[in-house]
Design an enzyme around this catalytic site. Structure first.
Site, PDB file in Angstrom:
ATOM      1  N   SER A   4      41.237  51.151   5.618  1.00  0.00           N
ATOM      2  CA  SER A   4      41.686  51.708   6.892  1.00  0.00           C
ATOM      3  C   SER A   4      42.907  50.957   7.391  1.00  0.00           C
ATOM      4  CB  SER A   4      40.555  51.594   7.924  1.00  0.00           C
ATOM      5  OG  SER A   4      41.024  51.845   9.235  1.00  0.00           O
ATOM      6  N   TYR A   9      35.341  46.283  12.458  1.00  0.00           N
ATOM      7  CA  TYR A   9      35.519  47.293  11.410  1.00  0.00           C
ATOM      8  C   TYR A   9      36.708  46.944  10.526  1.00  0.00           C
ATOM      9  CZ  TYR A   9      36.722  51.848   9.364  1.00  0.00           C
ATOM     10  OH  TYR A   9      37.049  52.870   8.503  1.00  0.00           O
ATOM     11  N   LYS A  14      36.689  45.954   6.504  1.00  0.00           N
ATOM     12  CA  LYS A  14      37.487  46.671   5.515  1.00  0.00           C
ATOM     13  C   LYS A  14      38.446  45.730   4.792  1.00  0.00           C
ATOM     14  CE  LYS A  14      36.048  50.926   5.548  1.00  0.00           C
ATOM     15  NZ  LYS A  14      35.504  51.516   4.305  1.00  0.00           N
TER      16      LYS A  14
END
Length: 321
Positions: free
Chosen positions: A122, A146, A150
């Site tokens: 991402s 998050y 990632k």
């Protein structure tokens, strides 16, 4: 060619499965089987090849072992919990986004078959005190849990590839819009809902200002790039197997203007503007001036205009009246 899509119940996983089934080949070989795997049994799809569905909980090594078998040639690792969810529930984010990724890679190593692994990362891996523009060699500096998970997944993809356990490649996805279905718990979810719901005659809320810029890609183009990404030669990837997937930057106003150009003025009237500080705090920490030169040189592409994104939604995903 046996393909496993982990996260095959999601929007991108379902579209990817259909695209591969229609295509019939990957990496110069006929596709013999596609397996869609997710924590809940994915919706079945049909195509010109054998397509199976199964459950797989990537937080459970035993479940991963049942799913990732020695005859799998290509693994698409798309499963994750999304940004706002991972921020709210740190333990769940670490368990699924980090440990789950490690479980899949460890299983591939254990088998000794060196499958191709396509990892969906991402643009949330960028942020903080790095200068614009963001280029291929900009260091990762995520400002959310998050994004951190990632980024760690990318390091694992690189190291497992360096050791020869997998042939990995990772792509930092832009925000995928316009996504079909219902809003999810991604902080970026409104970037589809402010278009999707009005196009379907429903009200939607925009939590940021109209001049807010962001980096976008359509679901159709994302799937095309994931297919191309699996076919890249290992020698062309270099020492960093992970890269930005091409997209384009537009403001919220430009998104709405694109919708109006394609669908007329009525849908935009259904958008309400209501600031949401929690969402703003997450998305305003993302970086916007992204230059995906490596992926472009390797043949991946972006949408030409956001009008295209709107048209693709109307053609591919708008529910029947």
């Amino acid at each position: 060619m046996n393909i496993l899509i982990i996260g095959g119940g999601g929007v991108v996983g379902q579209k990817l499965g259909r695209a591969l089934a229609a295509r019939g080949t990957l990496r110069g070989q006929d596709i013999s089987k596609i397996t869609l795997a997710d924590v809940v049994d994915p919706a079945p799809i049909t195509g010109n090849v054998a397509i199976e569905t199964t459950t797989c909980d990537i937080t459970d090594p035993a479940s991963v072992a049942r799913c990732v078998t020695a005859d799998v040639d290509v693994i698409y690792l798309l499963a994750a919990i999304v940004s706002a969810h991972a921020e709210e529930d740190f333990d769940a984010g670490m368990s699924i986004n980090l440990i789950g990724t490690l479980n899949v890679l460890n299983r591939a190593r254990e088998l000794g078959t060196k499958p191709v692994v396509v990892f969906s990362s991402s643009i949330a891996v960028y942020g903080g005190e790095v200068p614009d523009p963001i280029i291929d060699h900009t260091f990762l500096n995520p400002q959310t849990s998050y994004g951190t998970q990632k980024a760690m997944g990318e390091m694992l993809i690189n190291d497992f590839s360096r050791k020869g356990y997998i042939d990995g490649r990772g792509f930092r996805l832009p925000t995928i819009s316009v996504r079909p279905g219902k809003p999810n718990r991604a902080a970026s979810s409104f970037m589809s809902s402010i278009l999707r719901e009005p196009l379907n005659g429903q009200e939607a809320i925009c939590p940021v200002d109209e001049d807010f810029p962001h980096y976008y890609l359509s679901p159709r183009k994302c799937v095309e790039n994931l297919v191309k990404g699996a076919e890249l030669e290992e020698a062309d990837l270099g020492q960093n197997r992970c890269m930005m997937m091409p997209g384009r930057m537009w403001t919220i106003r430009q998104l709405i203007d694109a919708m109006t150009a394609v669908a007329g003025p009525e849908p935009a009237k259904l958008i309400r503007w209501e600031a949401e500080p929690d969402i703003q705090a997450i998305v305003k920490g993302w970086r916007f001036d992204l230059r995906p030169e490596k992926a472009l040189k390797l043949g991946l592409t972006a949408d030409e205009s956001f009008e295209d994104n709107i048209r693709y939604y109307l053609e591919d995903d708008q529910p029947s009246a």
